[in-house]
Design a protein around this motif. Structure first.
Motif, PDB file in Angstrom:
ATOM      1  N   PHE A 126     -11.844 -14.360 -34.869  1.00  0.00           N
ATOM      2  CA  PHE A 126     -12.446 -14.031 -33.578  1.00  0.00           C
ATOM      3  C   PHE A 126     -11.615 -14.670 -32.469  1.00  0.00           C
ATOM      4  CE2 PHE A 126     -16.070 -14.254 -36.555  1.00  0.00           C
ATOM      5  CZ  PHE A 126     -16.564 -12.961 -36.420  1.00  0.00           C
ATOM      6  N   TYR A 127     -11.229 -13.887 -31.473  1.00  0.00           N
ATOM      7  CA  TYR A 127     -10.459 -14.411 -30.353  1.00  0.00           C
ATOM      8  C   TYR A 127     -11.356 -15.235 -29.439  1.00  0.00           C
ATOM      9  CZ  TYR A 127      -7.948 -14.729 -25.988  1.00  0.00           C
ATOM     10  OH  TYR A 127      -7.363 -15.214 -24.860  1.00  0.00           O
ATOM     11  N   VAL A 128     -10.858 -16.396 -29.013  1.00  0.00           N
ATOM     12  CA  VAL A 128     -11.529 -17.219 -28.005  1.00  0.00           C
ATOM     13  C   VAL A 128     -10.486 -17.671 -26.990  1.00  0.00           C
ATOM     14  CG1 VAL A 128     -13.337 -18.018 -29.593  1.00  0.00           C
ATOM     15  CG2 VAL A 128     -11.264 -19.384 -29.301  1.00  0.00           C
ATOM     16  N   GLU A 129     -10.935 -18.050 -25.816  1.00  0.00           N
ATOM     17  CA  GLU A 129     -10.048 -18.593 -24.789  1.00  0.00           C
ATOM     18  C   GLU A 129      -9.656 -20.025 -25.154  1.00  0.00           C
ATOM     19  OE1 GLU A 129      -8.830 -16.943 -22.217  1.00  0.00           O
ATOM     20  OE2 GLU A 129     -10.022 -15.124 -22.483  1.00  0.00           O
ATOM     21  N   LEU A 130      -8.548 -20.489 -24.613  1.00  0.00           N
ATOM     22  CA  LEU A 130      -8.044 -21.828 -24.921  1.00  0.00           C
ATOM     23  C   LEU A 130      -9.073 -22.909 -24.593  1.00  0.00           C
ATOM     24  CD1 LEU A 130      -5.859 -23.792 -25.839  1.00  0.00           C
ATOM     25  CD2 LEU A 130      -4.819 -23.597 -23.561  1.00  0.00           C
ATOM     26  N   GLU A 131      -9.732 -22.816 -23.462  1.00  0.00           N
ATOM     27  CA  GLU A 131     -10.726 -23.826 -23.091  1.00  0.00           C
ATOM     28  C   GLU A 131     -11.877 -23.881 -24.095  1.00  0.00           C
ATOM     29  OE1 GLU A 131     -10.361 -26.309 -20.860  1.00  0.00           O
ATOM     30  OE2 GLU A 131      -8.359 -25.438 -20.738  1.00  0.00           O
ATOM     31  N   ASP A 132     -12.269 -22.730 -24.638  1.00  0.00           N
ATOM     32  CA  ASP A 132     -13.313 -22.702 -25.666  1.00  0.00           C
ATOM     33  C   ASP A 132     -12.792 -23.269 -26.984  1.00  0.00           C
ATOM     34  OD1 ASP A 132     -15.303 -21.636 -24.017  1.00  0.00           O
ATOM     35  OD2 ASP A 132     -14.613 -19.597 -24.379  1.00  0.00           O
ATOM     36  N   MET A 133     -11.520 -23.037 -27.277  1.00  0.00           N
ATOM     37  CA  MET A 133     -10.939 -23.575 -28.501  1.00  0.00           C
ATOM     38  C   MET A 133     -11.002 -25.102 -28.499  1.00  0.00           C
ATOM     39  SD  MET A 133      -9.598 -23.110 -31.462  1.00  0.00           S
ATOM     40  CE  MET A 133      -9.181 -21.372 -31.478  1.00  0.00           C
ATOM     41  N   LYS A 134     -10.808 -25.704 -27.350  1.00  0.00           N
ATOM     42  CA  LYS A 134     -10.812 -27.160 -27.252  1.00  0.00           C
ATOM     43  C   LYS A 134     -12.158 -27.760 -27.651  1.00  0.00           C
ATOM     44  CE  LYS A 134      -7.327 -27.233 -23.632  1.00  0.00           C
ATOM     45  NZ  LYS A 134      -7.062 -27.530 -22.209  1.00  0.00           N
ATOM     46  N   LYS A 135     -13.222 -27.011 -27.501  1.00  0.00           N
ATOM     47  CA  LYS A 135     -14.553 -27.509 -27.865  1.00  0.00           C
ATOM     48  C   LYS A 135     -15.147 -26.781 -29.071  1.00  0.00           C
ATOM     49  CE  LYS A 135     -16.174 -24.868 -23.945  1.00  0.00           C
ATOM     50  NZ  LYS A 135     -16.604 -24.885 -22.595  1.00  0.00           N
ATOM     51  N   ALA A 136     -14.317 -26.032 -29.793  1.00  0.00           N
ATOM     52  CA  ALA A 136     -14.798 -25.205 -30.902  1.00  0.00           C
ATOM     53  C   ALA A 136     -15.463 -26.011 -32.013  1.00  0.00           C
ATOM     54  CB  ALA A 136     -13.665 -24.364 -31.474  1.00  0.00           C
ATOM     55  N   LYS A 137     -14.877 -27.148 -32.385  1.00  0.00           N
ATOM     56  CA  LYS A 137     -15.454 -27.932 -33.485  1.00  0.00           C
ATOM     57  C   LYS A 137     -16.854 -28.410 -33.131  1.00  0.00           C
ATOM     58  CE  LYS A 137     -14.908 -31.698 -36.663  1.00  0.00           C
ATOM     59  NZ  LYS A 137     -14.110 -32.795 -37.186  1.00  0.00           N
ATOM     60  N   SER A 138     -17.048 -28.943 -31.935  1.00  0.00           N
ATOM     61  CA  SER A 138     -18.382 -29.422 -31.556  1.00  0.00           C
ATOM     62  C   SER A 138     -19.347 -28.248 -31.397  1.00  0.00           C
ATOM     63  CB  SER A 138     -18.328 -30.274 -30.288  1.00  0.00           C
ATOM     64  OG  SER A 138     -17.832 -29.530 -29.201  1.00  0.00           O
ATOM     65  N   TRP A 139     -18.870 -27.109 -30.915  1.00  0.00           N
ATOM     66  CA  TRP A 139     -19.701 -25.904 -30.767  1.00  0.00           C
ATOM     67  C   TRP A 139     -20.209 -25.452 -32.133  1.00  0.00           C
ATOM     68  CZ3 TRP A 139     -19.303 -20.717 -32.265  1.00  0.00           C
ATOM     69  CH2 TRP A 139     -20.112 -19.818 -31.584  1.00  0.00           C
ATOM     70  N   LEU A 140     -19.322 -25.430 -33.123  1.00  0.00           N
ATOM     71  CA  LEU A 140     -19.733 -25.051 -34.481  1.00  0.00           C
ATOM     72  C   LEU A 140     -20.692 -26.082 -35.059  1.00  0.00           C
ATOM     73  CD1 LEU A 140     -16.282 -23.804 -35.779  1.00  0.00           C
ATOM     74  CD2 LEU A 140     -18.339 -22.384 -35.473  1.00  0.00           C
ATOM     75  N   LYS A 141     -20.391 -27.359 -34.874  1.00  0.00           N
ATOM     76  CA  LYS A 141     -21.239 -28.431 -35.403  1.00  0.00           C
ATOM     77  C   LYS A 141     -22.653 -28.346 -34.834  1.00  0.00           C
ATOM     78  CE  LYS A 141     -21.348 -33.347 -36.268  1.00  0.00           C
ATOM     79  NZ  LYS A 141     -20.672 -34.628 -36.148  1.00  0.00           N
ATOM     80  N   GLU A 142     -22.784 -28.020 -33.540  1.00  0.00           N
ATOM     81  CA  GLU A 142     -24.099 -27.863 -32.918  1.00  0.00           C
ATOM     82  C   GLU A 142     -24.916 -26.774 -33.604  1.00  0.00           C
ATOM     83  OE1 GLU A 142     -23.227 -26.939 -28.842  1.00  0.00           O
ATOM     84  OE2 GLU A 142     -22.513 -28.968 -28.408  1.00  0.00           O
ATOM     85  N   ARG A 143     -24.243 -25.846 -34.240  1.00  0.00           N
ATOM     86  CA  ARG A 143     -24.909 -24.741 -34.934  1.00  0.00           C
ATOM     87  C   ARG A 143     -25.038 -24.992 -36.427  1.00  0.00           C
ATOM     88  NH1 ARG A 143     -22.996 -23.823 -30.427  1.00  0.00           N
ATOM     89  NH2 ARG A 143     -23.772 -22.184 -29.044  1.00  0.00           N
ATOM     90  N   GLY A 144     -24.706 -26.217 -36.852  1.00  0.00           N
ATOM     91  CA  GLY A 144     -24.818 -26.575 -38.265  1.00  0.00           C
ATOM     92  C   GLY A 144     -23.732 -25.990 -39.132  1.00  0.00           C
ATOM     93  N   ILE A 145     -22.581 -25.686 -38.545  1.00  0.00           N
ATOM     94  CA  ILE A 145     -21.480 -25.052 -39.269  1.00  0.00           C
ATOM     95  C   ILE A 145     -20.331 -26.048 -39.395  1.00  0.00           C
ATOM     96  CG2 ILE A 145     -19.827 -23.146 -39.273  1.00  0.00           C
ATOM     97  CD1 ILE A 145     -21.919 -21.633 -37.485  1.00  0.00           C
ATOM     98  N   GLU A 146     -19.899 -26.250 -40.633  1.00  0.00           N
ATOM     99  CA  GLU A 146     -18.812 -27.183 -40.908  1.00  0.00           C
ATOM    100  C   GLU A 146     -17.462 -26.498 -40.726  1.00  0.00           C
ATOM    101  OE1 GLU A 146     -18.941 -30.496 -41.687  1.00  0.00           O
ATOM    102  OE2 GLU A 146     -21.081 -30.292 -41.230  1.00  0.00           O
ATOM    103  N   VAL A 147     -16.541 -27.204 -40.097  1.00  0.00           N
ATOM    104  CA  VAL A 147     -15.169 -26.735 -39.983  1.00  0.00           C
ATOM    105  C   VAL A 147     -14.480 -26.978 -41.314  1.00  0.00           C
ATOM    106  CG1 VAL A 147     -12.967 -27.144 -38.817  1.00  0.00           C
ATOM    107  CG2 VAL A 147     -15.104 -27.173 -37.509  1.00  0.00           C
TER     108      VAL A 147
END
Length: 148
Positions: A69-90
């Motif tokens: 899935f394409y995301v913007e660079l600024e969203d990529m910088k917070k992607a790990k915490s965004w996934l973690k907030e949803r209970g998803i492990e990187v």
């Protein structure tokens, strides 16, 4: 002629569980049938089809069960915490660990990987502004330190 990718399809073992997962990462349910559902990635432009059945048991291989899935660079910088907030492990990828997004400098991409409930490989990816003549992968923070 071609403007982008409209659809991709994945096998799932439990359709409702998978719908819930994909809604959790921001996709919007469009149609649900008995064993198939379509969720918008970008409404009116791209969707994912989920197909419940025994094909979900086929072992993972990037050529068979992978979507980026394409995301913007600024969203990529917070992607790990965004996934973690949803209970998803990187997922650890390229044997580098899962601390943060990984950059492939000579392709000018940053990415982070995770799995859906059936082990389908999912990726968030962004294009970086500049290719660097280096093949060794690095973390995004290191890339920014040297190349931004």
């Amino acid at each position: 002629m071609i403007k982008g990718l409209y659809e991709a399809h994945l096998p799932v073992s439990n359709l409702q569980q998978s719908i819930n997962f994909y809604e959790k990462i921001g996709l919007k349910l469009y149609k649900k049938y008995e064993k198939v559902a379509f969720l918008w990635i970008e409404e009116g432009k791209s969707w994912i089809g989920l197909w419940e059945g025994p094909q979900a048991e086929i072992p993972y291989h990037v050529s068979l069960r992978h979507i980026a899935f394409y995301v913007e660079l600024e969203d990529m910088k917070k992607a790990k915490s965004w996934l973690k907030e949803r209970g998803i492990e990187v997922r650890d990828e390229f044997r580098m660990g899962a601390e943060e997004p990984i950059v492939v400098p000579n392709q000018a991409h940053a990415m982070i990987y995770f799995d859906d409930p059936d082990g389908n490989s999912l990726e968030l990816i962004t294009r970086l502004p500049k290719e660097i003549d280096q093949s060794e992968k690095m973390y995004l923070s290191k890339w920014e330190e040297f190349y931004s």
